[in-house]
Design a protein around this motif. Structure first.
Motif, PDB file in Angstrom:
ATOM      1  N   ASP A 132      -2.159  -2.472  -9.348  1.00 11.58           N
ATOM      2  CA  ASP A 132      -1.226  -4.016  -8.803  1.00 11.58           C
ATOM      3  C   ASP A 132      -0.327  -3.111  -8.891  1.00 11.58           C
ATOM      4  OD1 ASP A 132      -2.451  -5.819  -9.594  1.00 11.58           O
ATOM      5  OD2 ASP A 132      -1.362  -6.801 -11.683  1.00 11.58           O
ATOM      6  N   THR A 133       0.942  -2.006  -8.949  1.00  9.15           N
ATOM      7  CA  THR A 133       1.759  -1.330  -8.341  1.00  9.15           C
ATOM      8  C   THR A 133       1.225  -1.564  -6.398  1.00  9.15           C
ATOM      9  OG1 THR A 133       1.850   0.239 -10.209  1.00  9.15           O
ATOM     10  CG2 THR A 133       2.978   0.815  -8.661  1.00  9.15           C
ATOM     11  N   LEU A 134       0.543  -0.396  -6.423  1.00  2.79           N
ATOM     12  CA  LEU A 134      -0.171  -0.529  -5.210  1.00  2.79           C
ATOM     13  C   LEU A 134      -0.207  -1.935  -4.233  1.00  2.79           C
ATOM     14  CD1 LEU A 134      -1.247   1.261  -3.253  1.00  2.79           C
ATOM     15  CD2 LEU A 134      -3.665   0.667  -3.445  1.00  2.79           C
ATOM     16  N   ILE A 135      -0.350  -2.980  -4.539  1.00  4.25           N
ATOM     17  CA  ILE A 135      -0.551  -3.941  -3.973  1.00  4.25           C
ATOM     18  C   ILE A 135       0.911  -4.122  -4.189  1.00  4.25           C
ATOM     19  CG2 ILE A 135      -0.569  -6.418  -3.799  1.00  4.25           C
ATOM     20  CD1 ILE A 135      -4.075  -5.195  -5.615  1.00  4.25           C
ATOM     21  N   THR A 136       1.538  -3.977  -4.689  1.00  2.00           N
ATOM     22  CA  THR A 136       2.841  -5.013  -4.762  1.00  2.00           C
ATOM     23  C   THR A 136       3.945  -3.814  -3.652  1.00  2.00           C
ATOM     24  OG1 THR A 136       3.148  -5.222  -7.532  1.00  2.00           O
ATOM     25  CG2 THR A 136       5.125  -4.268  -6.239  1.00  2.00           C
ATOM     26  N   SER A 137       3.389  -2.860  -3.382  1.00  2.16           N
ATOM     27  CA  SER A 137       3.929  -1.418  -2.890  1.00  2.16           C
ATOM     28  C   SER A 137       3.250  -1.758  -1.039  1.00  2.16           C
ATOM     29  CB  SER A 137       4.376  -0.374  -2.611  1.00  2.16           C
ATOM     30  OG  SER A 137       2.747   0.166  -2.436  1.00  2.16           O
ATOM     31  N   THR A 192      -5.519  -5.280 -13.293  1.00  6.84           N
ATOM     32  CA  THR A 192      -4.618  -4.844 -12.451  1.00  6.84           C
ATOM     33  C   THR A 192      -4.278  -2.961 -12.602  1.00  6.84           C
ATOM     34  OG1 THR A 192      -4.036  -4.459 -15.320  1.00  6.84           O
ATOM     35  CG2 THR A 192      -3.854  -6.968 -13.837  1.00  6.84           C
ATOM     36  N   ALA A 193      -4.771  -2.617 -12.439  1.00  5.90           N
ATOM     37  CA  ALA A 193      -5.348  -0.895 -11.815  1.00  5.90           C
ATOM     38  C   ALA A 193      -4.869  -0.872 -10.891  1.00  5.90           C
ATOM     39  CB  ALA A 193      -6.161  -0.878 -12.083  1.00  5.90           C
ATOM     40  N   THR A 247      -0.242 -12.050  -6.678  1.00  5.64           N
ATOM     41  CA  THR A 247      -1.284 -13.333  -7.331  1.00  5.64           C
ATOM     42  C   THR A 247      -1.907 -13.459  -5.729  1.00  5.64           C
ATOM     43  OG1 THR A 247       0.007 -13.741  -9.120  1.00  5.64           O
ATOM     44  CG2 THR A 247      -2.292 -15.145  -8.033  1.00  5.64           C
ATOM     45  N   GLU A 248      -1.142 -13.959  -5.046  1.00  3.74           N
ATOM     46  CA  GLU A 248      -1.493 -14.099  -3.843  1.00  3.74           C
ATOM     47  C   GLU A 248      -2.681 -13.047  -2.976  1.00  3.74           C
ATOM     48  OE1 GLU A 248       1.761 -17.618  -1.730  1.00  3.74           O
ATOM     49  OE2 GLU A 248       2.087 -15.724  -2.470  1.00  3.74           O
ATOM     50  N   ALA A 249      -1.794 -12.392  -3.278  1.00  6.28           N
ATOM     51  CA  ALA A 249      -2.467 -10.815  -2.473  1.00  6.28           C
ATOM     52  C   ALA A 249      -3.454 -10.775  -3.090  1.00  6.28           C
ATOM     53  CB  ALA A 249      -1.236  -9.619  -2.202  1.00  6.28           C
ATOM     54  N   LYS A 250      -3.283 -10.877  -4.220  1.00  5.25           N
ATOM     55  CA  LYS A 250      -4.838  -9.791  -4.567  1.00  5.25           C
ATOM     56  C   LYS A 250      -6.004 -10.784  -4.490  1.00  5.25           C
ATOM     57  CE  LYS A 250      -4.227  -8.360  -8.639  1.00  5.25           C
ATOM     58  NZ  LYS A 250      -3.733  -7.992 -10.695  1.00  5.25           N
TER      59      LYS A 250
END
Length: 188
Positions: free
Chosen positions: A31-36, A28-29, A17-20
């Motif tokens: 989310d996997t990339l941002i998490t990595s 949410t499309a 959430t903070e990164a987004k």
């Protein structure tokens, strides 16, 4: 000395959430990339600063006992020493009594207690001593603001520049603002 992560961090310093929010992404499309990118940014910050941001457990390996009465533990800040084990030349493992040493927290050093000495066993030739310890600032909420800011700068840079070289621009391994923050907080 070689140090390896024995138990990985349970959380990242920055949430999805903070990164987004920093990236101004609402869907949410990706989310996997941002998490990595969050994990990669933490790892890069830790590599540059030689610090542990969130708590994890390390095994530090030594070939022999130091001549002085202390061992500087890598990847500060050190939080606690779990154990000090050693393997002798016959392959038998021993454990130092925890009353024989203590952690000098401010220095990040394992220090022999007053009047104490290292075990006298003849050690195996390599990686004979294993110091298991925890290091890191604690939970994500305790990670310093400078580290979180540097992570956000990296995440933003990598999110916007998904390839190493972009035509018509100057490429950088690290954004200069993030590099400056990280160099200023390097442990050693």
């Amino acid at each position: 000395m070689i140090a390896r992560v024995a138990v990985a961090p349970a959380e990242e310093p920055i949430t999805l959430t903070e990164a987004k929010l920093h990236l101004r992404v609402t869907g949410t499309a990706e989310d996997t990339l941002i998490t990595s990118l969050i994990q990669a940014a933490r790892e890069r910050c830790e590599d540059v600063t030689m610090r542990s941001l969130v708590t994890r457990t390390y095994d530090a390996y030594l070939d022999c006992w130091p001549e002085c009465g202390s061992v500087m533990l890598p990847y500060p800040p050190a939080a606690s020493i779990v154990s000090v084990k050693y393997t002798d030349s016959t392959g038998t493992q021993g454990t130092m009594d925890s009353l024989d040493y203590y952690l000098a927290v401010a220095r990040g050093q394992l220090v022999l207690g007053y009047g104490k000495s290292w075990p006298t066993a003849v050690l195996q030739p390599k990686e004979a001593i294993v110091i298991r310890y925890t290091a890191g600032y604690g939970a994500a909420s305790a990670v310093p603001a400078w580290a979180k800011h540097a992570m956000k700068l990296l995440i933003g840079h990598w999110y916007m520049n998904r390839e190493e070289v972009t035509t018509g621009t100057v490429g950088h391994q690290l954004p200069e603002a993030a590099a400056t923050i990280l160099r200023a907080n390097r442990a050693f």
